[in-house]
Design a protein around this motif. Structure first.
Motif, PDB file in Angstrom:
ATOM      1  N   LEU A   1     -18.920  -5.774 -10.631  1.00  0.00           N
ATOM      2  CA  LEU A   1     -20.242  -6.383 -10.725  1.00  0.00           C
ATOM      3  C   LEU A   1     -20.108  -7.845 -10.318  1.00  0.00           C
ATOM      4  CD1 LEU A   1     -21.353  -4.990 -14.217  1.00  0.00           C
ATOM      5  CD2 LEU A   1     -21.922  -4.062 -11.963  1.00  0.00           C
ATOM      6  N   PHE A   2     -21.033  -8.328  -9.486  1.00  0.00           N
ATOM      7  CA  PHE A   2     -20.970  -9.725  -9.068  1.00  0.00           C
ATOM      8  C   PHE A   2     -22.374 -10.287  -8.941  1.00  0.00           C
ATOM      9  CE2 PHE A   2     -21.629  -7.559  -5.056  1.00  0.00           C
ATOM     10  CZ  PHE A   2     -22.331  -8.452  -4.264  1.00  0.00           C
ATOM     11  N   THR A   3     -22.457 -11.594  -8.811  1.00  0.00           N
ATOM     12  CA  THR A   3     -23.737 -12.247  -8.550  1.00  0.00           C
ATOM     13  C   THR A   3     -23.588 -13.170  -7.351  1.00  0.00           C
ATOM     14  OG1 THR A   3     -23.181 -13.994 -10.143  1.00  0.00           O
ATOM     15  CG2 THR A   3     -24.570 -12.208 -10.933  1.00  0.00           C
ATOM     16  N   GLY A   4     -24.552 -13.087  -6.460  1.00  0.00           N
ATOM     17  CA  GLY A   4     -24.622 -14.026  -5.345  1.00  0.00           C
ATOM     18  C   GLY A   4     -23.721 -13.676  -4.188  1.00  0.00           C
TER      19      GLY A   4
ATOM     20  N   LEU B   1     -38.684  -2.560  -2.402  1.00  0.00           N
ATOM     21  CA  LEU B   1     -38.502  -1.328  -1.635  1.00  0.00           C
ATOM     22  C   LEU B   1     -39.241  -0.145  -2.245  1.00  0.00           C
ATOM     23  CD1 LEU B   1     -34.730  -1.692  -0.710  1.00  0.00           C
ATOM     24  CD2 LEU B   1     -36.731  -2.201   0.695  1.00  0.00           C
ATOM     25  N   GLY B   2     -39.893  -0.352  -3.378  1.00  0.00           N
ATOM     26  CA  GLY B   2     -40.718   0.694  -3.967  1.00  0.00           C
ATOM     27  C   GLY B   2     -39.946   1.895  -4.477  1.00  0.00           C
ATOM     28  N   ALA B   3     -38.748   1.635  -5.041  1.00  0.00           N
ATOM     29  CA  ALA B   3     -37.926   2.734  -5.539  1.00  0.00           C
ATOM     30  C   ALA B   3     -37.443   2.422  -6.957  1.00  0.00           C
ATOM     31  CB  ALA B   3     -36.737   2.977  -4.614  1.00  0.00           C
ATOM     32  N   PRO B   4     -38.343   2.531  -7.943  1.00  0.00           N
ATOM     33  CA  PRO B   4     -37.971   2.231  -9.330  1.00  0.00           C
ATOM     34  C   PRO B   4     -37.272   3.418  -9.992  1.00  0.00           C
ATOM     35  CG  PRO B   4     -40.250   2.920  -9.246  1.00  0.00           C
ATOM     36  CD  PRO B   4     -39.760   2.911  -7.812  1.00  0.00           C
ATOM     37  N   GLY B   5     -36.737   3.164 -11.172  1.00  0.00           N
ATOM     38  CA  GLY B   5     -36.205   4.255 -11.980  1.00  0.00           C
ATOM     39  C   GLY B   5     -34.701   4.220 -12.136  1.00  0.00           C
ATOM     40  N   ASP B   6     -34.230   4.620 -13.332  1.00  0.00           N
ATOM     41  CA  ASP B   6     -32.795   4.582 -13.581  1.00  0.00           C
ATOM     42  C   ASP B   6     -32.032   5.617 -12.777  1.00  0.00           C
ATOM     43  OD1 ASP B   6     -33.811   6.709 -15.035  1.00  0.00           O
ATOM     44  OD2 ASP B   6     -33.185   5.933 -16.995  1.00  0.00           O
ATOM     45  N   PHE B   7     -32.655   6.753 -12.466  1.00  0.00           N
ATOM     46  CA  PHE B   7     -31.923   7.735 -11.672  1.00  0.00           C
ATOM     47  C   PHE B   7     -31.818   7.311 -10.210  1.00  0.00           C
ATOM     48  CE2 PHE B   7     -30.992  12.017  -9.875  1.00  0.00           C
ATOM     49  CZ  PHE B   7     -29.825  12.236 -10.599  1.00  0.00           C
ATOM     50  N   ALA B   8     -32.779   6.527  -9.743  1.00  0.00           N
ATOM     51  CA  ALA B   8     -32.653   5.930  -8.411  1.00  0.00           C
ATOM     52  C   ALA B   8     -31.457   4.982  -8.389  1.00  0.00           C
ATOM     53  CB  ALA B   8     -33.930   5.180  -8.039  1.00  0.00           C
ATOM     54  N   GLN B   9     -31.275   4.235  -9.476  1.00  0.00           N
ATOM     55  CA  GLN B   9     -30.140   3.330  -9.581  1.00  0.00           C
ATOM     56  C   GLN B   9     -28.827   4.110  -9.648  1.00  0.00           C
ATOM     57  OE1 GLN B   9     -31.219   1.173 -13.102  1.00  0.00           O
ATOM     58  NE2 GLN B   9     -32.762  -0.075 -12.055  1.00  0.00           N
TER      59      GLN B   9
ATOM     60  N   ASP C   1     -28.837  -7.608  -9.321  1.00  0.00           N
ATOM     61  CA  ASP C   1     -30.156  -8.057  -8.876  1.00  0.00           C
ATOM     62  C   ASP C   1     -30.707  -7.141  -7.785  1.00  0.00           C
ATOM     63  OD1 ASP C   1     -30.176 -10.158 -10.626  1.00  0.00           O
ATOM     64  OD2 ASP C   1     -29.563 -11.667  -9.158  1.00  0.00           O
ATOM     65  N   PHE C   2     -29.819  -6.413  -7.116  1.00  0.00           N
ATOM     66  CA  PHE C   2     -30.277  -5.471  -6.098  1.00  0.00           C
ATOM     67  C   PHE C   2     -31.245  -4.452  -6.687  1.00  0.00           C
ATOM     68  CE2 PHE C   2     -29.777  -1.152  -4.420  1.00  0.00           C
ATOM     69  CZ  PHE C   2     -30.306  -1.329  -3.157  1.00  0.00           C
ATOM     70  N   TYR C   3     -31.023  -4.073  -7.924  1.00  0.00           N
ATOM     71  CA  TYR C   3     -31.905  -3.077  -8.523  1.00  0.00           C
ATOM     72  C   TYR C   3     -33.332  -3.596  -8.673  1.00  0.00           C
ATOM     73  CZ  TYR C   3     -27.959   0.006  -9.517  1.00  0.00           C
ATOM     74  OH  TYR C   3     -26.885   0.850  -9.400  1.00  0.00           O
ATOM     75  N   ASP C   4     -33.483  -4.915  -8.871  1.00  0.00           N
ATOM     76  CA  ASP C   4     -34.825  -5.494  -8.887  1.00  0.00           C
ATOM     77  C   ASP C   4     -35.456  -5.394  -7.510  1.00  0.00           C
ATOM     78  OD1 ASP C   4     -34.787  -6.196 -11.577  1.00  0.00           O
ATOM     79  OD2 ASP C   4     -33.890  -8.162 -11.180  1.00  0.00           O
ATOM     80  N   GLN C   5     -34.673  -5.652  -6.449  1.00  0.00           N
ATOM     81  CA  GLN C   5     -35.184  -5.511  -5.086  1.00  0.00           C
ATOM     82  C   GLN C   5     -35.552  -4.062  -4.801  1.00  0.00           C
ATOM     83  OE1 GLN C   5     -35.675  -8.029  -3.088  1.00  0.00           O
ATOM     84  NE2 GLN C   5     -34.588  -9.663  -4.175  1.00  0.00           N
ATOM     85  N   LEU C   6     -34.729  -3.145  -5.259  1.00  0.00           N
ATOM     86  CA  LEU C   6     -34.999  -1.727  -5.052  1.00  0.00           C
ATOM     87  C   LEU C   6     -36.334  -1.339  -5.671  1.00  0.00           C
ATOM     88  CD1 LEU C   6     -33.531   0.838  -3.872  1.00  0.00           C
ATOM     89  CD2 LEU C   6     -32.758   1.291  -6.206  1.00  0.00           C
TER      90      LEU C   6
ATOM     91  N   MET D   1     -27.454  -3.099 -18.638  1.00  0.00           N
ATOM     92  CA  MET D   1     -27.214  -2.659 -17.265  1.00  0.00           C
ATOM     93  C   MET D   1     -25.740  -2.379 -17.024  1.00  0.00           C
ATOM     94  SD  MET D   1     -29.852  -2.058 -15.595  1.00  0.00           S
ATOM     95  CE  MET D   1     -28.899  -1.733 -14.114  1.00  0.00           C
ATOM     96  N   LYS D   2     -24.860  -3.201 -17.600  1.00  0.00           N
ATOM     97  CA  LYS D   2     -23.437  -2.936 -17.459  1.00  0.00           C
ATOM     98  C   LYS D   2     -23.086  -1.603 -18.116  1.00  0.00           C
ATOM     99  CE  LYS D   2     -18.802  -4.636 -18.508  1.00  0.00           C
ATOM    100  NZ  LYS D   2     -17.973  -5.691 -19.141  1.00  0.00           N
ATOM    101  N   ALA D   3     -23.663  -1.332 -19.284  1.00  0.00           N
ATOM    102  CA  ALA D   3     -23.416  -0.063 -19.967  1.00  0.00           C
ATOM    103  C   ALA D   3     -23.907   1.106 -19.127  1.00  0.00           C
ATOM    104  CB  ALA D   3     -24.096  -0.066 -21.338  1.00  0.00           C
ATOM    105  N   PHE D   4     -25.065   0.932 -18.493  1.00  0.00           N
ATOM    106  CA  PHE D   4     -25.613   1.982 -17.634  1.00  0.00           C
ATOM    107  C   PHE D   4     -24.679   2.265 -16.466  1.00  0.00           C
ATOM    108  CE2 PHE D   4     -27.980   2.841 -13.688  1.00  0.00           C
ATOM    109  CZ  PHE D   4     -28.544   4.071 -14.002  1.00  0.00           C
ATOM    110  N   VAL D   5     -24.278   1.208 -15.766  1.00  0.00           N
ATOM    111  CA  VAL D   5     -23.384   1.372 -14.622  1.00  0.00           C
ATOM    112  C   VAL D   5     -22.075   2.021 -15.057  1.00  0.00           C
ATOM    113  CG1 VAL D   5     -22.001   0.103 -12.930  1.00  0.00           C
ATOM    114  CG2 VAL D   5     -24.394  -0.511 -13.285  1.00  0.00           C
ATOM    115  N   SER D   6     -21.542   1.584 -16.186  1.00  0.00           N
ATOM    116  CA  SER D   6     -20.281   2.127 -16.682  1.00  0.00           C
ATOM    117  C   SER D   6     -20.408   3.604 -17.039  1.00  0.00           C
ATOM    118  CB  SER D   6     -19.812   1.333 -17.909  1.00  0.00           C
ATOM    119  OG  SER D   6     -19.600  -0.026 -17.591  1.00  0.00           O
ATOM    120  N   THR D   7     -21.566   3.978 -17.574  1.00  0.00           N
ATOM    121  CA  THR D   7     -21.788   5.374 -17.954  1.00  0.00           C
ATOM    122  C   THR D   7     -21.919   6.256 -16.724  1.00  0.00           C
ATOM    123  OG1 THR D   7     -22.897   4.674 -19.992  1.00  0.00           O
ATOM    124  CG2 THR D   7     -23.271   6.934 -19.265  1.00  0.00           C
TER     125      THR D   7
END
Length: 283
Positions: free
Chosen positions: A107-110, A148-156, A139-144, A74-80
């Motif tokens: 990137l943070f947690t909590g 919230l019914g919005a899966p997918g890497d391009f949504a992220q 973790d927001f991406y899990d909520q998304l 996930m860090k690699a994805f965000v960085s890319t």
């Protein structure tokens, strides 16, 4: 989305693993949705607690970050994705004879301390103009996806591109003008301007998607639909209906689902930032 192997940004700061992680008291979907209604994907961080311009990360936030494979991916994805926004906006600014100043992404947690104050994961991703940083609890991406019914890497990726859109607004002075006008006007005017600002950031996300596709050819079938679905799920009307069962249009701060979809499409189909003047549009 075929993002693997792309250039990764050096502007990502991994501050995960801070003490007291997890949602704030009363967290979970209810808190997340209520936070999203007023704060998700917004450049206005005035609602953060303990606002302190120039605040430094606490000692807790310097703790070691997770190193498992999923977190690393996930860090690699965000960085890319962030690197791609850097490339796109650097070129757009260059064409206008200006220099693009790259934002940092933490990137943070909590919970996290930013120059705009302290925030918890319940508020969702945000951009702080005080330190010109984007903040995301992954973790927001899990909520998304789950709630919230919005899966997918391009949504992220759309989420990141939208926040970077707020950075562009800071560099161009739009955010400062909106804040000044909001202070002069009443609540209704402040909400109207907030909607225009958010929709412009959606449009800028579409502009990025257009240019990044031209550069990388990384979109796969269904990717654009993922972004459009995310825009639909986080419209003010959809979020209010989900959280409280009814809609209060005069309290909107981000725009309806239809508006968010339309402005992302405007940016994506044209690829032109000059087409993103939501403040003079009748849409």
């Amino acid at each position: 989305m075929r993002w693997q192997g792309g250039r990764q940004s050096s502007n990502v700061n991994d501050r995960r693993g801070m003490g007291g992680g997890g949602m704030a008291a009363g967290g979970g979907l209810g808190a997340v949705v209520l936070g999203l209604v007023y704060f998700l994907l917004t450049g206005d961080s005035s609602g953060l607690q303990n606002a302190a311009p120039g605040a430094q990360p606490s000692a807790e936030s310097q703790a070691g970050a997770p190193t498992d494979a999923a977190s690393d991916s996930m860090k690699a994805f965000v960085s890319t994705v962030l690197a791609s926004t850097e490339d796109v906006w650097t070129e757009i600014f260059r064409q206008q004879g200006e220099a693009y100043q790259q934002p940092q992404l933490d990137l943070f947690t909590g919970r996290v301390q930013s120059a705009c104050g302290q925030a918890t994961a319940a508020v969702g991703p945000f951009y702080c103009p005080g330190d010109r940083k984007v903040y995301i609890d992954l973790d927001f991406y899990d909520q998304l996806r789950k709630d919230l019914g919005a899966p997918g890497d391009f949504a992220q990726a759309y989420v990141i591109a939208h926040e970077v859109g707020h950075h562009v607004q800071t560099l161009t002075g739009v955010s400062q003008q909106v804040n000044a006008a909001s202070r002069r006007g009443g609540e209704a005017e402040a909400n109207r301007l907030s909607v225009m600002q958010e929709l412009q950031a959606d449009c800028y996300a579409g502009v990025w998607a257009n240019h990044s596709q031209q550069q990388h050819k990384w979109l796969e079938q269904g990717d654009v639909e993922e972004a459009l679905n995310a825009a639909t799920q986080i419209g003010d009307d959809a979020l209010q209906k989900r959280s409280q069962g009814y809609v209060v249009p005069e309290s909107f701060t981000h725009g309806t689902s239809a508006q968010r979809v339309q402005w992302f499409r405007t940016g994506f189909e044209s690829g032109k930032a000059e087409n993103c003047n939501t403040f003079e549009s009748r849409i």
